[in-house]
Design a protein around this motif. Structure first.
Motif, PDB file in Angstrom:
ATOM      1  N   LEU A   6       0.805  -1.265  -0.274  1.00 25.27           N
ATOM      2  CA  LEU A   6      -0.182   0.159   0.019  1.00 25.27           C
ATOM      3  C   LEU A   6       0.667   1.321  -0.034  1.00 25.27           C
ATOM      4  N   ARG A   7       1.978   1.409   0.864  1.00 23.74           N
ATOM      5  CA  ARG A   7       2.624   2.750   0.854  1.00 23.74           C
ATOM      6  C   ARG A   7       3.328   2.692  -0.467  1.00 23.74           C
ATOM      7  N   PRO A   8       4.015   1.801  -1.284  1.00 19.38           N
ATOM      8  CA  PRO A   8       4.520   2.184  -2.527  1.00 19.38           C
ATOM      9  C   PRO A   8       3.611   2.589  -3.497  1.00 19.38           C
ATOM     10  N   ALA A   9       2.340   1.901  -3.473  1.00 22.40           N
ATOM     11  CA  ALA A   9       1.269   2.492  -4.385  1.00 22.40           C
ATOM     12  C   ALA A   9       0.968   3.862  -4.027  1.00 22.40           C
ATOM     13  N   LEU A  10       0.816   4.152  -2.735  1.00 25.08           N
ATOM     14  CA  LEU A  10       0.248   5.740  -2.516  1.00 25.08           C
ATOM     15  C   LEU A  10       1.482   6.607  -2.940  1.00 25.08           C
ATOM     16  N   GLU A  11       3.035   6.161  -2.705  1.00 23.35           N
ATOM     17  CA  GLU A  11       4.091   7.317  -2.905  1.00 23.35           C
ATOM     18  C   GLU A  11       3.992   7.200  -4.583  1.00 23.35           C
TER      19      GLU A  11
END
Length: 434
Positions: free
Chosen positions: A404-409
């Motif tokens: 999820l973090r990589p997708a948001l970034e």
């Protein structure tokens, strides 16, 4: 001559030396010279070279002449050799140990500023030591400890190392009790310090402890300065102002007939209306009775709009739904703990932004839950149908989904719960079998 007579003679001689020293250097007209020398000692500078007094008076010039036994020159300024003064004092017997000893004898002990600064530094280090020891046990508080150093907050609030020591000791007792499963602010203060008001707004201990609570809750230690922000920071670590100001908003909880709380929930469920419960009704030790969920699923949302929309569109058909309303309050945590204790499972959805992830991470540490349209795949799907806002803030990993973090970034777009209401309401209208 007897020993007593010898002692008396030496005492008389010493008294005469002191009197001679006062006449030479201790008068009002040589006070400026005494002050200059004392300042040099404080600064750790050598007592050599010359000192100069601009616009010296006739009396000040005569005072130096009496000290040195010679004319002091002419002109508006008056220059005096410290080496010469030292030699005069030693040779006259007025101060056999020299100028530095004479100054101490006339004005009292002089502490060099470097020595004083070093002593102060050691005292402050000792006052901070308990906080350093705390980090060995609570490394998650490292950002808070670094912030204290950068702002000098403990120094400013305490004023002196002597006052900082007890303040740090009280602070440690408060932080050792956090996070709490649910405690009133006044009770936390009383049990930690013996003063029920020690954590009132504006008190030094409250300022320090609240900054730590913010860090434990995933926020910056400075906060936003608002009353709502302070309440949220305390709530994030299980501390509430009182049993009535901490509340939880819910919908569709079946309730039951064996407790007042259960009956309130049952009435609201029958009417299809949201219910607001206080910590007094759901807190530990309260008679909550059977809340009626049993082994079923309770849906959790971050924002009240989801619960309000469910009440409008589904009325009495809504499955059990609880709103954490930002940082979960003590009432929220207490209700979820009670439901978990009766076997309930949880499905959670929140805002796709860094604040939403921090809230979800904190909640997950207290109450286990499965994501409800709240993972990288759901985020990617939402971006195909909605237009979110700019993603700002400090990134953080999502404990339940490493993607999820990589997708948001990558996309740098936030998606608030309000933008995916239709999907959430559809889920609530036809609940998944978890």
């Amino acid at each position: 001559m007897s020993a007593s007579s010898t002692g008396a003679s030496r005492g008389t001689e010493a008294a005469r030396d002191v009197e001679r020293l006062r006449r030479l250097l201790g008068g009002e007209h040589t006070a400026w010279l005494l002050d200059r020398v004392r300042r040099r000692i404080e600064l750790g500078r050598p007592l050599t070279g010359t000192v100069t007094l601009g616009r010296a008076s006739a009396d000040q010039r005569r005072g130096v002449e009496r000290l040195l036994g010679r004319r002091a020159g002419t002109g508006a300024s008056l220059s005096v050799s410290l080496d010469e003064v030292d030699a005069v004092l030693r040779s006259s017997g007025a101060a056999p140990d020299g100028l530095a000893a004479a100054v101490r004898q006339l004005t009292g002990d002089v502490t060099e500023r470097a020595e004083l600064a070093a002593a102060q530094s050691r005292a402050w280090a000792q006052a901070h030591q308990p906080l350093d020891d705390l980090l060995a046990r609570r490394p998650e508080l490292t950002p808070w400890r670094s912030w204290l150093d950068s702002t000098g907050l403990l120094r400013r609030l305490a004023g002196t190392p002597d006052a900082a020591g007890p303040l740090a000791a009280d602070l440690l007792r408060v932080l050792d009790a956090l996070p709490s499963p649910g405690v009133a602010l006044g009770r936390l203060a009383a049990t930690s310090t013996g003063d029920a008001h020690a954590l009132d707004d504006g008190r030094p201990l409250a300022t320090l402890a609240l900054a730590a609570a913010r860090v434990l809750g995933g926020s910056h230690p400075a906060g936003d300065g608002s009353a709502a922000g302070r309440r949220a920071a305390w709530a994030a670590v299980g501390v509430h102002r009182d049993e009535l100001s901490s509340t939880v908003l819910c919908l569709g909880l079946p309730g039951g007939a064996d407790s007042p709380t259960g009956r309130i929930l049952a009435i609201c469920r029958e009417a299809g209306e949201p219910c607001v419960l206080t910590l007094r009704q759901v807190g530990p030790g309260q008679d909550r009775g059977d809340l009626g969920v049993g082994l079923g699923v309770v849906y959790l949302c971050e924002n009240p709009i989801v619960l309000a929309s469910a009440a409008d569109e589904l009325a009495g058909r809504t499955p059990p739904l609880v709103c954490v309303n930002g940082q979960p309050s003590a009432a929220v945590i207490s209700l979820l703990a009670a439901l978990a204790g009766q076997g309930a499972r949880f499905a959670y959805h929140g805002d796709f932004d860094w604040g939403g992830i921090r809230i979800a991470n904190g909640l997950r540490e207290r109450i286990g839950w499965r994501p409800w349209r709240f993972d990288a795949r759901s985020y990617q799907a939402a971006l195909t149908t909605v237009t979110g806002g700019e993603l700002v803030g400090r990134p953080v990993d999502a404990a339940w989904d490493p993607d999820l973090r990589p997708a948001l970034e990558h996309h740098a777009i936030r998606v608030d719960e309000e933008l995916v209401l239709a999907e959430l309401i559809n889920d609530l209208g036809a609940p998944h079998a978890w």
